[in-house]
Design a protein around this motif. Structure first.
Motif, PDB file in Angstrom:
ATOM      1  N   ALA A   7      46.476 -58.221  39.315  1.00 46.84           N
ATOM      2  CA  ALA A   7      46.167 -58.006  37.017  1.00 46.84           C
ATOM      3  C   ALA A   7      44.720 -58.186  36.934  1.00 46.84           C
ATOM      4  N   CYS A   8      44.679 -57.180  35.806  1.00 46.57           N
ATOM      5  CA  CYS A   8      43.178 -57.423  35.350  1.00 46.57           C
ATOM      6  C   CYS A   8      43.216 -57.795  33.530  1.00 46.57           C
ATOM      7  N   ASN A   9      42.315 -58.201  33.222  1.00 42.74           N
ATOM      8  CA  ASN A   9      42.973 -58.181  31.626  1.00 42.74           C
ATOM      9  C   ASN A   9      41.748 -57.215  30.100  1.00 42.74           C
ATOM     10  N   ASN A  10      41.844 -57.222  29.435  1.00 43.95           N
ATOM     11  CA  ASN A  10      41.577 -55.716  28.933  1.00 43.95           C
ATOM     12  C   ASN A  10      40.237 -55.485  28.642  1.00 43.95           C
ATOM     13  N   ASP A  11      39.370 -56.181  28.961  1.00 40.84           N
ATOM     14  CA  ASP A  11      37.976 -55.908  29.688  1.00 40.84           C
ATOM     15  C   ASP A  11      38.271 -55.353  31.123  1.00 40.84           C
ATOM     16  N   ASP A  12      38.773 -55.922  31.996  1.00 40.28           N
ATOM     17  CA  ASP A  12      38.746 -55.443  33.630  1.00 40.28           C
ATOM     18  C   ASP A  12      38.032 -56.115  34.106  1.00 40.28           C
ATOM     19  N   VAL A  13      38.760 -57.777  34.125  1.00 42.20           N
ATOM     20  CA  VAL A  13      37.805 -58.308  34.832  1.00 42.20           C
ATOM     21  C   VAL A  13      39.899 -58.905  35.656  1.00 42.20           C
TER      22      VAL A  13
ATOM     23  N   PHE B 119      66.166 -54.041  45.488  1.00 44.52           N
ATOM     24  CA  PHE B 119      64.920 -54.386  45.176  1.00 44.52           C
ATOM     25  C   PHE B 119      64.089 -54.078  43.267  1.00 44.52           C
ATOM     26  N   GLU B 120      64.631 -55.540  42.488  1.00 45.55           N
ATOM     27  CA  GLU B 120      63.345 -55.037  41.352  1.00 45.55           C
ATOM     28  C   GLU B 120      62.300 -56.095  41.632  1.00 45.55           C
ATOM     29  N   ILE B 121      61.251 -56.644  41.468  1.00 40.73           N
ATOM     30  CA  ILE B 121      60.431 -57.874  41.413  1.00 40.73           C
ATOM     31  C   ILE B 121      59.757 -57.683  39.962  1.00 40.73           C
ATOM     32  N   ARG B 122      59.881 -58.477  38.857  1.00 41.56           N
ATOM     33  CA  ARG B 122      59.193 -58.172  38.086  1.00 41.56           C
ATOM     34  C   ARG B 122      57.844 -59.512  37.752  1.00 41.56           C
ATOM     35  N   PHE B 123      57.345 -59.091  37.285  1.00 37.61           N
ATOM     36  CA  PHE B 123      56.275 -59.416  37.302  1.00 37.61           C
ATOM     37  C   PHE B 123      55.158 -60.014  35.588  1.00 37.61           C
ATOM     38  N   ALA B 124      54.031 -60.642  35.267  1.00 38.76           N
ATOM     39  CA  ALA B 124      53.722 -60.598  34.066  1.00 38.76           C
ATOM     40  C   ALA B 124      51.893 -61.432  34.929  1.00 38.76           C
ATOM     41  N   ALA B 125      51.434 -60.740  33.921  1.00 45.10           N
ATOM     42  CA  ALA B 125      50.088 -61.331  33.433  1.00 45.10           C
ATOM     43  C   ALA B 125      50.191 -62.109  32.455  1.00 45.10           C
TER      44      ALA B 125
ATOM     45  N   SER C  43      31.662 -59.705  22.341  1.00 46.83           N
ATOM     46  CA  SER C  43      31.388 -60.838  23.548  1.00 46.83           C
ATOM     47  C   SER C  43      33.344 -59.583  24.842  1.00 46.83           C
ATOM     48  N   ILE C  44      32.696 -60.474  25.568  1.00 44.90           N
ATOM     49  CA  ILE C  44      33.726 -60.148  27.165  1.00 44.90           C
ATOM     50  C   ILE C  44      35.173 -61.173  27.455  1.00 44.90           C
ATOM     51  N   ASN C  45      35.701 -60.602  27.753  1.00 51.01           N
ATOM     52  CA  ASN C  45      37.385 -61.653  28.275  1.00 51.01           C
ATOM     53  C   ASN C  45      37.100 -61.720  29.216  1.00 51.01           C
ATOM     54  N   ALA C  46      35.848 -62.825  29.387  1.00 44.89           N
ATOM     55  CA  ALA C  46      35.664 -62.830  30.880  1.00 44.89           C
ATOM     56  C   ALA C  46      36.975 -64.651  31.704  1.00 44.89           C
ATOM     57  N   VAL C  47      38.068 -64.009  31.428  1.00 40.96           N
ATOM     58  CA  VAL C  47      38.994 -64.977  31.394  1.00 40.96           C
ATOM     59  C   VAL C  47      40.152 -64.482  32.207  1.00 40.96           C
ATOM     60  N   PRO C  48      39.541 -63.791  33.897  1.00 42.59           N
ATOM     61  CA  PRO C  48      40.754 -63.782  35.123  1.00 42.59           C
ATOM     62  C   PRO C  48      42.360 -64.254  34.452  1.00 42.59           C
ATOM     63  N   PRO C  49      43.441 -62.831  34.135  1.00 43.44           N
ATOM     64  CA  PRO C  49      44.930 -63.305  33.632  1.00 43.44           C
ATOM     65  C   PRO C  49      45.886 -64.490  34.821  1.00 43.44           C
ATOM     66  N   PRO C  50      46.041 -65.000  34.551  1.00 49.11           N
ATOM     67  CA  PRO C  50      47.100 -66.195  35.951  1.00 49.11           C
ATOM     68  C   PRO C  50      47.662 -64.523  36.007  1.00 49.11           C
ATOM     69  N   VAL C  51      48.698 -64.502  36.853  1.00 50.49           N
ATOM     70  CA  VAL C  51      49.811 -63.870  37.444  1.00 50.49           C
ATOM     71  C   VAL C  51      50.639 -64.350  38.211  1.00 50.49           C
TER      72      VAL C  51
END
Length: 1020
Positions: A741-747, A688-694, A643-651
Motif C-alpha cells: 500500500a501507499c499513503n496519500n503522498d504515494d509513499v 474466498f475473500e481477503i480483507r486488508f487495511a493500510a 510537507s510530504i507524508n513520508a511514513v509508509p503505511p503499515p499493512v
C-alpha cells in the motif's frame, strides 16, 4: 464462530468523507519551529461521527502494528482509519470487562488494558487473556499503565496506589491514597516515571516515591499535570501557567493558557514542538513557544469540553478523546478564504489578484466581491450590475476593472459603480474570458467568438465565420507575440501577424475541449483540457498526459507555476502538484507515470471540484500564494509550507473469509495448520475473500493498494476503493496472498504483508488418487486401443479373406472358361477345318466354313484376353508387360509392320488391379489398330518407363501422322474419312485411362508420325 469473528461482525465501515459542517478552521498565531523560520498554521477539528457510536473515549494509543486503539466504557475499539472493530466482554473470551480506563503497549508489543473494576487484561497477536494481580492488588479503577526504566509494569489506581505487576510491590502517590485524589503517571525520555497527585510532583525510583522540588517554585504552586518533552525536559502546568523544566532550571515559559481554574486532565508535546493541554471543562488548548494559545471547545468543533485523552500517531495526526467521542486535530494545508456571507453558497468562478494582495472575485450568482486588508466589499444590482453571474473579472495593469457576465455583457468600474458603454454593449454573448496582452489590449472571449478591445473600440473579432465552435474559454500570449485561444469544442487557435489558424482533434491535437493555457518563458505551453488531461505543446508538437500517466483526473481546469519547478493544477478531484521535470520526462516518453501530491478534503478543501473554464482563474500572487476558485469557496495554498507524508503505511490482513464464514487467524485458533504453521482450508471451499487495511490516518481515502495471490495471479493487481480481494474459485493448492500500500503522498510500503494458506484437495484431487487414476486410465486406454487394434486386424483379415475368395472365384471362372468354352471353340475350329477339306469342291459350303473358322478363332482370342484379364495371377506389372508385348508382336506381324519393344529388364513388383490391366490393354489395342489402319507405318515402337507412383507406356509409329486440331474439330474440315478422329478411338482411349486415374497424351503432325503416351498412376 470465534470471538474475534463475532467482534468483527460488530464492525461497521467508517467513511472518511466526514461532514464538513463540523470541520472548522481555526487561525493560529503561534509560531511553530518547523525549520529556521516560524510558520503560521490553521487547524481543523474533525469529529469522527459517521459509523461511530458516540461514546466517551478515556484512553488512546497506537500500537506498533499501526492500529489506533480506543478505550471506552462500552469496550475496546480498534480503528484503522476507515472502519472500527469493537471488542467487548460479551463476544471476546479473556476480556472479562468492557469498561476500559487505560491502555499501554510495552516494549514487547503486548497491549495492556486496565478496567474500571480493577481488572487487568493483556492482548498479544489477537488473543486476550486476563492478567492475575494477586491478593496484594488493592483494587480500584486502573487510571494509568506505564513501565519504568527497568521494564517493570506499573499500575496507577484511582485512589493513588502505584502497583508493580511483577511482584505486587505497591507504594502511595504523593499526598497519600484517597478516592478523590486524582493522579497522573508520565514517562520521561530517560525512562523515569513521574507522578502528579494533589498538586505535588514526584518521581518513582527503585520502587519508591520521591517528591521533586523545582527551583523557584513557590510554596503555593499547585501542579496540575506534567508531560515529557521530546528533548528530555519536562513540561509542567501550575495555576494555568505552562513552563518547561530542563537541566535543573526553567528553560521556557509559555504563559497562561486557561482561566487557571480548569482541571488539567492530560498533556502532550507534538513532534512540531507544540503543546496540547486537555482540561476537564474548558476543552483543549494548543500552545507553542512565542505564540498565543489556540482554544478548541464545543463552540468551534470539539465534540465535548471534557478532554480525556491525547495521542499523536506515527504520521503526526493528533487525536483527542473527549466525553463525547473521538476528534482528530490536524494542520490545515489549504486555507479557505471566505467573506462573512460565505459567498451565499455560490461557486467562485473567476479572480484577479493585485500585487498588494487585494483581489476581485466573481461568483456564480452572488455578484462580485472585493477583498482588501481582510475587508470585504460586495457589489450587486445596486452597484450597477445587471447580472450577478460574474463569469470573468479582470483588473488591468492600469487599475481598470472589467466584469464579464453570463447575460449582461461587459461592464467597467467607474468610481463605486459598474457601467457599460455603447461599444461594450455590442457584446451580448456570455463572456467567459478576459485577458490583457503585453501591448495593453483587452481580449474578450465569449461563447460565440473572440474580440480585441483597445482605446474604447473593438478593432478585431473572430466568430463562427473564421473559427469552428468558437466557445472561447482561455486566452494566452506567447513570448513571440502570438495570441492563443482555447475553445470548448473548437480546440486551439492561434493568431500571428494577422493569420488565424485552428487545431482540432482531427488535425492531431489531443483534445477539442481546451479550458486553460499556461505559457512558459521559453514558449512551451501547458494546456488543460476537460477530457484528456494535460497537453504539452512545444514547437508545433503536442503530447498528452492523463490518468494513464498518473494524473488523478482527466479534467484539468487550471495550471499554475509555483516558481519552484512544479505545476499546481485544479481538477474535478481537488488540487494536485506535479514536478515539471517529471511531466516533461513523461511527455518525452522517458517516464511511465508522474508522481502527484494531491490536496482534498483531508487537507482543508470544502469541495473537490475546481471551477474551470473561466478566465482569469487560478494564479500565483506576489506573496507566493496560490489561489484556486472552487465550487465551494476560494482555496489558498502556500507551496512553501508543503510537507510530504513520508511514513509508509503499515499493512495488515484483517480477515480471511471462506464461503461466507470468517477464519480465525490468531495463533491459538482451532484452525488446522500444517507442520510449517500454514493455514489449511478444508476441501470443497472455493469462494474466498481477503480483507486488508493500510494504517494511514492522514487521508485514508487516498490510500492505494496492489495485491497478488501467488499461485494464481502472476502479476500485481491494482486495488479499487474496496479494501478486499475476492476470488470466486480457488482450486486445491498452496497460496500466498501479498498486499502492499501507499499513503496519500504515494509513499509505498513495498514490504507489505502476506498470508499463506493451503486449500486441501478432495480425495479425487490428491496426488495418489490422480496417480491411480492415471494408471487405471492408461490401462483402460490400452485396453481400448488393443480392442480397436484387434478389431482392425480382424477386419483386415476379413477383407483379405474376401479378396482371396474373390481371386479364387476369378481363377475358377477363368479355368472354367478356358477348359469348357475354350475346348468347345477349339473343337469347332478343328471340325470346320476338317469339313472344309471334305467339301472343297463345293464353293458355297467352303465359304461358309471359312467364316465359321474365322469367327471361332476370333472368339478364341477374345476368350484368351478375358481369361488373362480375369485371372488374378496376372495382377502384376510384369505380367501386363509380357502380355502386351506378345499381343503387339503378333498383331503387327500379321499386318507386316515391325514391332520394337523397349522394356526394362527388371520390373518392380507393382500390383495392378484388374481394371488397370484391362483398360490399359484395350487402349493399347486401340492405338495399334489406328497405327495399322491409318498410319501406313512400317514400324511401331512400344516403350515402358517406370515412373513412381506408376508407369508410362508410349506407342510411336513412323507413319503419316495427322492434323490434331482438325481431328478435334478446331480446324478446317477434311474429306479424309480415314483420319483417326473420324471414329471414337481417341475418345475411347482417353476415357479408359481416366477410369483408372490415368491420362493420355498425343504428339503428332502430318508427315511426322504419331506418338501416344499412357500415364498410369497406381494407388498404394
Amino acid at each position: 464462530m470465534t470471538p474475534l469473528s463475532l467482534c468483527r461482525r460488530l464492525s461497521s465501515t467508517l467513511a472518511w468523507t466526514l461532514s464538513l459542517t463540523h470541520c472548522l478552521s481555526i487561525a493560529a498565531t503561534a509560531d511553530f519551529k518547523t525549520d529556521a523560520s516560524a510558520a503560521n498554521y490553521s487547524y481543523d477539528v474533525w469529529p469522527i461521527e459517521e459509523g461511530w457510536q458516540q461514546n466517551t473515549v478515556i484512553a488512546i494509543t497506537q500500537t506498533r502494528d499501526g492500529y489506533l486503539w480506543l478505550g471506552t466504557y462500552n469496550g475496546l475499539v480498534r480503528y484503522d482509519g476507515v472502519k472500527y472493530t469493537v471488542f467487548d466482554s460479551l463476544h471476546v473470551p479473556g476480556l472479562h470487562n468492557s469498561r476500559v480506563t487505560s491502555l499501554f503497549e510495552d516494549a514487547g508489543g503486548i497491549l495492556w488494558i486496565g478496567h474500571e473494576t480493577g481488572e487487568l487484561t493483556h492482548m498479544s497477536q489477537g488473543v486476550f487473556e486476563a492478567a492475575p494481580l494477586g491478593r496484594a492488588w488493592p483494587g480500584g479503577a486502573i487510571e494509568a499503565i506505564n513501565s519504568d526504566e527497568n521494564g517493570d509494569l506499573w499500575l496507577l489506581s484511582d485512589n493513588g496506589i502505584l502497583f508493580r505487576v511483577r511482584d505486587g510491590h505497591q507504594t502511595e502517590a504523593p499526598g497519600g491514597p484517597g478516592p478523590s485524589r486524582k493522579a497522573s503517571l508520565t514517562k520521561a525520555q530517560n525512562g523515569k516515571l513521574w507522578v502528579v497527585c494533589n498538586g505535588t510532583v514526584a518521581t518513582l525510583e527503585s520502587g519508591r516515591i520521591s517528591p521533586f522540588a523545582f527551583d523557584a517554585a513557590g510554596p503555593t504552586d499547585f501542579f496540575q499535570n506534567v508531560t515529557s518533552a521530546r528533548d528530555g525536559a519536562l513540561w509542567t502546568i501550575a495555576g494555568g501557567r505552562i513552563r518547561k523544566w530542563g537541566e535543573g532550571r526553567w528553560v521556557a515559559d509559555l504563559g497562561t493558557c486557561s482561566s487557571g481554574q480548569a482541571s488539567v486532565t492530560s498533556m502532550l508535546e507534538t513532534r512540531s514542538g507544540a503543546l496540547l493541554v486537555g482540561t476537564l471543562n474548558e476543552g483543549l488548548y494548543l500552545m507553542a513557544p512565542g505564540g498565543q494559545p489556540l482554544h478548541f471547545s464545543r463552540t468551534n468543533g470539539l465534540s465535548h469540553d471534557w478532554v480525556r485523552a491525547l495521542s499523536e500517531d506515527h504520521e503526526g495526526n493528533l487525536w483527542v478523546g473527549t466525553g463525547g467521542g473521538l476528534d482528530s486535530l490536524r494542520v490545515r494545508k489549504v486555507r479557505m478564504l471566505s467573506p462573512p456571507d460565505g459567498w451565499e453558497g455560490r461557486a467562485v468562478l473567476s479572480l484577479s489578484v493585485r500585487a498588494d494582495g487585494s483581489a476581485w472575485i466573481g461568483t456564480e450568482g452572488a455578484g462580485v466581491y472585493h477583498f482588501e486588508h481582510d475587508d470585504w466589499t460586495r457589489y450587486q444590482y445596486g452597484a450597477g450590475l445587471s447580472n450577478l453571474f460574474v463569469w470573468s473579472v479582470l483588473e488591468t495593469r492600469k487599475g481598470d476593472v472589467y466584469l464579464g457576465t453570463w447575460g449582461g455583457g461587459i461592464t467597467h468600474k467607474n468610481g463605486d459603480r459598474f457601467e457599460s458603454t455603447a461599444e461594450l454593449n455590442t457584446i451580448t454573448a456570455p463572456v467567459l474570458a478576459l485577458f490583457e496582452s503585453r501591448d495593453g489590449a483587452l481580449w474578450v472571449g465569449t461563447a460565440t467568438g473572440v474580440h480585441r478591445y483597445e482605446d474604447g473600440h473593438f478593432n478585431w473579432s473572430a466568430g463562427a465565420d473564421k473559427l469552428e465552435l468558437p466557445n472561447v474559454r482561455a486566452i494566452a500570449e506567447s513570448p513571440d507575440g502570438t495570441m492563443w485561444f482555447g475553445m470548448s469544442g473548437g480546440g486551439l487557435a492561434s493568431l500571428k501577424n494577422g493569420v488565424l489558424k485552428q487545431l482540432r482533434k482531427r488535425d492531431g491535437f489531443p483534445s477539442d475541449f481546451v479550458v486553460a493555457i499556461t505559457v512558459e518563458p521559453g514558449g512551451t505551453m501547458w494546456i488543460g483540457t476537460s477530457d484528456n488531461g494535460l497537453v504539452r505543446f512545444r514547437d508545433g508538437k503536442s503530447a498528452s498526459l492523463n490518468t494513464a500517466h498518473g494524473l488523478p483526473n482527466n479534467a484539468i481546469s487550471h495550471v499554475v507555476d509555483d516558481g519552484a519547478g512544479n505545476f499546481w493544477m485544479g481538477c474535478n478531484l481537488g488540487i494536485f502538484r506535479a514536478s515539471k521535470a517529471e511531466l516533461n520526462d513523461c511527455a518525452d516518453g522517458h517516464l511511465k507515470s508522474v508522481r502527484c501530491l494531491r490536496y482534498g478534503k483531508a487537507e482543508g478543501l470544502l469541495a473537490m471540484t475546481s471551477s474551470g473554464g473561466f478566465q482569469p482563474g487560478a494564479c500565483k500572487t506576489a506573496q507566493g500564494l496560490l489561489w484556486f476558485p472552487m465550487t465551494r469557496g476560494l482555496a489558498v495554498i502556500n507551496p512553501v509550507n508543503v510537507s510530504i507524508n513520508a511514513v509508509p503505511p503499515p499493512v495488515a490482513i484483517e480477515d480471511l473469509i471462506v464461503e461466507g464464514e470468517p477464519v480465525d487467524l490468531t495463533p491459538r485458533s482451532r484452525v488446522a495448520r500444517n507442520s510449517a504453521g500454514v493455514l489449511e482450508i478444508p476441501p470443497g471451499r472455493q469462494r474466498f475473500e481477503i480483507r486488508f487495511a493500510a494504517l494511514s490516518f492522514t487521508a485514508p481515502d487516498k490510500v492505494r493498494f496492489k495485491y497478488r495471490l501467488d499461485g494464481l495471479e502472476p502479476g500485481w493487481m491494482e486495488g479499487s476503493g474496496e479494501r478486499v480481494a475476492r476470488y470466486s474459485y480457488l482450486p486445491a493448492g498452496a497460496y500466498n496472498f501479498q498486499v502492499n500500500a501507499c499513503n496519500n503522498d504515494d509513499v509505498w510500503n513495498d514490504q507489505g504483508t502476506s498470508l499463506s494458506f493451503v486449500v486441501l484437495p478432495e480425495i479425487w484431487q490428491t496426488w495418489w488418487f490422480r496417480s491411480a487414476a492415471v494408471v487405471v486410465g492408461a490401462a483402460a486406454v490400452g485396453g481400448v486401443v488393443l480392442a480397436i487394434a484387434r478389431r482392425r486386424v480382424h477386419r483386415k483379415l476379413e477383407r483379405l479373406e474376401r479378396q482371396r475368395a474373390l481371386e479364387r472365384e476369378r481363377a475358377r471362372i477363368a479355368r472354367d472358361i478356358h477348359d469348357d468354352l475354350g475346348a468347345s471353340l477349339t473343337r469347332i475350329t478343328l471340325l470346320s477345318q476338317s469339313a472344309r477339306g471334305e467339301l472343297a469342291a463345293v464353293p458355297e459350303a467352303a465359304a461358309d466354313l471359312d467364316q465359321i473358322y474365322g469367327t471361332a478363332r476370333e472368339l478364341t482370342r477374345a476368350m484368351d484376353e478375358i481369361v488373362w484379364a480375369v485371372n488374378p495371377k496376372h495382377d502384376t506389372l510384369d505380367s501386363l508387360v509380357t502380355y502386351l508385348g506378345r499381343f503387339a508382336q503378333h498383331f503387327l506381324s500379321v499386318a507386316g509392320i515391325r514391332c520394337r519393344l523397349d522394356v526394362p529388364l527388371q520390373l518392380p513388383p507393382l500390383a495392378l488391379t484388374t481394371e488397370i490391366r484391362h483398360n490399359v490393354f484395350l487402349a493399347l489395342k486401340e492405338a495399334l489398330n489406328n497405327a495399322v489402319k491409318h498410319a501406313t507405318a512400317s514400324e511401331v515402337r512400344i516403350a515402358l518407363e517406370v515412373r513412381p507412383p506408376g508407369f508410362v507406356l508410349s506407342i510411336a509409329d513412323n507413319g503419316c501422322g495427322f492434323d490434331w486440331n482438325a481431328s478435334q474439330g478446331r480446324g478446317p474440315a477434311r474429306s479424309d474419312t480415314a483420319r483417326p478422329g473420324a471414329g471414337n478411338g481417341l475418345l475411347n482411349m482417353r476415357r479408359r485411362l481416366e477410369e483408372v486415374g490415368g491420362s493420355v497424351e498425343w504428339d503428332t503432325a502430318p508427315g511426322h508420325g504419331t506418338r501416344v503416351t499412357f500415364i498410369v498412376a497406381i494407388k498404394s
